[in-house]
Design a protein around this motif. Structure first.
Motif, short mmCIF file in Angstrom:
data_model
loop_
_atom_site.label_atom_id
_atom_site.label_comp_id
_atom_site.label_asym_id
_atom_site.label_seq_id
_atom_site.Cartn_x
_atom_site.Cartn_y
_atom_site.Cartn_z
N ILE A 181 0.82 -1.18 -0.16
CA ILE A 181 0.07 -0.22 0.06
C ILE A 181 0.93 1.35 -0.07
O ILE A 181 2.00 1.20 0.90
CB ILE A 181 -1.22 -0.01 1.17
N PHE A 221 -3.14 6.55 -0.10
CA PHE A 221 -4.08 5.64 0.68
C PHE A 221 -4.73 6.46 1.53
O PHE A 221 -6.23 6.63 1.78
CB PHE A 221 -3.60 4.30 1.10
N ILE A 222 -4.14 7.15 2.47
CA ILE A 222 -4.60 8.03 3.73
C ILE A 222 -5.53 9.18 3.05
O ILE A 222 -6.61 9.29 3.42
CB ILE A 222 -3.45 8.52 4.45
N ARG A 229 -6.95 9.14 0.03
CA ARG A 229 -8.30 8.74 -0.65
C ARG A 229 -9.26 8.60 0.72
O ARG A 229 -10.46 8.78 0.34
CB ARG A 229 -7.91 7.53 -1.32
N VAL A 230 -9.02 7.77 1.54
CA VAL A 230 -9.99 7.41 2.89
C VAL A 230 -10.50 8.87 3.41
O VAL A 230 -11.50 8.94 3.46
CB VAL A 230 -9.27 6.43 3.62
N SER A 285 -12.51 11.19 1.19
CA SER A 285 -13.90 10.84 1.05
C SER A 285 -15.07 11.23 2.15
O SER A 285 -16.22 11.09 1.80
CB SER A 285 -14.03 9.15 1.10
N ARG A 294 -5.33 -4.49 2.76
CA ARG A 294 -5.89 -2.82 2.34
C ARG A 294 -7.34 -2.94 2.96
O ARG A 294 -7.81 -1.99 3.69
CB ARG A 294 -5.85 -2.78 0.90
N ASP A 295 -8.35 -3.76 2.57
CA ASP A 295 -9.53 -3.66 2.88
C ASP A 295 -9.77 -3.41 4.37
O ASP A 295 -10.59 -2.69 5.10
CB ASP A 295 -10.31 -4.92 2.70
N GLU A 342 -8.76 0.01 5.68
CA GLU A 342 -9.77 1.04 5.15
C GLU A 342 -10.88 1.17 6.26
O GLU A 342 -11.40 1.90 6.46
CB GLU A 342 -10.14 0.73 3.69
N LYS A 343 -11.43 -0.21 6.57
CA LYS A 343 -12.74 -0.33 7.38
C LYS A 343 -12.31 0.55 8.78
O LYS A 343 -13.20 0.88 9.17
CB LYS A 343 -12.94 -1.70 7.47
N LEU A 358 -10.21 2.83 9.38
CA LEU A 358 -10.05 4.21 9.36
C LEU A 358 -11.40 4.88 9.15
O LEU A 358 -11.87 5.79 9.50
CB LEU A 358 -9.16 4.59 8.28
N HIS A 359 -12.39 4.26 8.16
CA HIS A 359 -13.70 4.50 7.84
C HIS A 359 -14.38 4.53 9.44
O HIS A 359 -15.19 5.50 9.33
CB HIS A 359 -14.58 3.48 7.05
#
Length: 605
Positions: free
Chosen positions: A518, A523-524, A526-527, A530, A557-558, A561-562, A564-565
């Protein structure tokens, strides 16, 4: 608004007032000072009993600590009632902590001690409380068993009031079990006894409870009798629930005018007695009723009022109801943005409440399982002792009759052994069948979540795909912004569906960590960005502080991302307008840190 059956067992509250709460009236601090200079005697033990009881609700752990002091002092000065008080108050404290196994343990200790002392007053109360605990953990048959013992003892000592409350409690348990015939029978018996003893508070609750399983004419008559008895108590407080139930009753009959009148009565009395919970329920009901009458200003007034009180008192379930009603109100007024905002908040609370209820259900189920397991162990031990005694007796008889009937006794002995073997094999077969059934249920649950998640993924995917095409063709900035909100929330919903599938995989032992390379900064960004449109919509300052050189990491990655979301969405969710959310990414030693700060109210610990 649904009728309320607030007929929780009342007898042990009377026990509090009679035996454990002798005119404390806020004197806990003075008692704590007084016991320091008191000699070790019965009066000091009683003071510690009062102090311990005063903390059972606000600080159960402190209550338990003072119970230990009470026990030690009671033994020292020979205060026998303190032995019952210690166990009983400790049981209540564990009940408040939802440690039902220990609550049952100490209630049974209090019951044994009260029987040892032949203290039938305390025995009555402990029996009632045991019924309360078992009702709470869903063992209704066991709850009825203790309430019936309480009723039988009350009949022996000719305690008509105790008999009335026991009948009321038994009726409530049968109501939980959907056995309305038995519930009605015991409720009528409770009313008959309460009428003779002039227990007006119990009559209020009994008539209100009786109305729940009567036809409309009988129910209305019961509510009217409940009101008359409430007036005899000398306090209007007992009318609050009656007016709430009457409001619901008239609403179901289609009489909105009477529904509003009774809801207003409940609302006014709730304010008079500073009963915030009842005030919220009444305000929500009035908001709903006025909305159905298209009286928008009145509906908005009461729903806004309910929302404010719920927030101040952390009534999440009631706040959820208010938000849903406000969303419906704004939708009818063709104000979709406000409707969407309240709907978003309602679903956020619903998710939080669901998690809390799930945790409570797991805790209650665990307590029930532990109790049943202990009961099985006790039964097995009793069976083993019984079998050992039987075997010893058989050997004695065999020795006495050996010379006269060796052959016949030997044959009988073989038959007994064969019978025991068959019983053991049958028990083992039943256990295996039960284990197989539980495994099948677990597989069905996992398959259900997996299948429903797959079903939800398809329409969400079909929404996102054409939405992307529309976004490319729409040039208007405001419309593109709203489409972006739709896209973000649809993607969030898709993420939640994926989380459900992951949960099913976890339970099935199939979830795997899939690491990949990553590029961290991209990556940071984009998250984080959003969520920028959602933050702007809620007027929240949204800042990112990336304190690292660009680098790559190996991670799933998945799942990252969850995580951080979840951090960012919760920060935005609980941050008010004109607030701020700040995320910092930095490295310390060999560890990577993601720090999210917000100006929201935070989470209580």
């Amino acid at each position: 608004m649904h009728p309320k059956n607030n007929l929780r067992p009342l007898l042990f509250f009377i026990f509090f007032l009679t035996f454990f709460l002798p005119q404390l009236n806020g004197q806990v601090d003075s008692l704590l000072q007084a016991v320091k200079t008191m000699p070790d005697n019965e009066e000091k033990a009683i003071a510690y009993k009062d102090i311990a009881f005063s903390y059972y609700f606000s600080d159960p752990d402190k209550c338990i600590a003072y119970c230990d002091t009470l026990l030690e002092l009671s033994k020292k000065v020979g205060y026998t009632r303190g032995l019952v008080s210690h166990a009983y108050i400790r049981s209540i404290a564990y009940y408040m902590k939802q440690d039902y196994e220990k609550s049952i343990e100490y209630s049974e200790a209090a019951l044994a001690e009260s029987r040892k002392q032949k203290d039938q007053d305390n025995e009555l109360i402990v029996l009632d409380f045991l019924g309360t605990i078992y009702r709470e953990i869903g063992l209704q048959e066991k709850a009825i068993e203790f309430q019936l013992q309480s009723l039988a003892l009350a009949e022996i000592v000719k305690d008509s009031i105790g008999m009335a409350y026991a009948c009321n409690n038994i009726s409530n348990i049968f109501f939980d079990m959907k056995d309305e015939e038995q519930a009605r029978t015991y409720q009528l018996k409770a009313i008959e006894l309460a009428e003779k003893t002039k227990e007006y508070v119990l009559l209020v609750n009994s008539y209100s409870g009786l109305a729940l399983y009567q036809n409309k004419d009988e129910a209305l008559a019961s509510y009217q009798k409940a009101i008359k008895n409430a007036e005899k108590t000398g306090s209007d407080y007992h009318k609050i629930v009656i007016y709430q139930n009457l409001s619901s009753y008239f609403y179901k009959q289609g009489d909105l005018k009477q529904a509003i009148i009774n809801a207003r009565n409940a609302n006014l009395l709730s304010q008079k007695f500073d009963d915030a919970y009842s005030e919220v329920e009444a305000a929500n009901a009035l908001g709903d009723y006025f909305m159905k009458q298209q009286q928008v200003d009145s509906a908005l007034f009461y729903l806004t009022k309910a929302t404010k009180i719920s927030k101040n008192n952390a009534y999440n379930i009631e706040l959820d109801d208010s938000y849903f009603l406000l969303a419906e109100l704004y939708q009818k007024q063709a104000q979709p943005e406000q409707a969407f905002d309240y709907l978003y908040q309602a679903y956020a609370i619903k998710d939080s409440v669901y998690q809390e209820e799930k945790s409570n259900q797991i805790q209650t189920a665990s307590a029930k399982f532990e109790f049943e397991k202990n009961q099985r162990i006790i039964s097995e031990q009793e069976l083993a002792i019984s079998q050992a005694n039987n075997k010893r007796n058989r050997l004695i008889i065999l020795g006495l009759l050996l010379l006269a009937a060796v052959t016949s006794i030997y044959q009988w002995y073989l038959r007994q052994q064969q019978k025991q073997k068959q019983l053991a094999e049958l028990a083992f077969t039943k256990q295996q069948a039960e284990a197989d059934r539980l495994r099948e249920l677990d597989e069905l649950k996992t398959n259900f979540f997996t299948n429903i998640s797959h079903e939800l993924r398809t329409p969400l995917t079909l929404i996102l795909s054409p939405l992307a095409d529309i976004q490319e063709k729409i040039k208007a900035v405001t419309i593109r912004a709203k489409l972006n909100i739709i896209k973000n929330n649809a993607q969030r919903l898709l993420g939640l569906v994926n989380e459900i599938m992951d949960l099913a995989k976890v339970e099935a032992g199939k979830l795997e960590v899939i690491n990949s390379k990553i590029t961290l900064e991209a990556f940071i960004n984009r998250v984080f960005y959003s969520f920028e449109s959602l933050a702007e919509m809620r007027r929240i300052r949204f800042q990112l502080d990336y304190q690292m050189e660009d680098q790559s990491i190996e991670a799933d990655r998945d799942k990252l991302e969850k995580i951080l979301h979840n951090l960012l969405s919760n920060a935005i969710k609980y941050t008010g307008a004109d607030g701020a959310v700040h995320m910092t990414v930095f490295q310390k030693a060999s560890s990577l840190f993601f720090e999210v700060k917000d100006t929201g109210q935070g989470i209580s610990t």
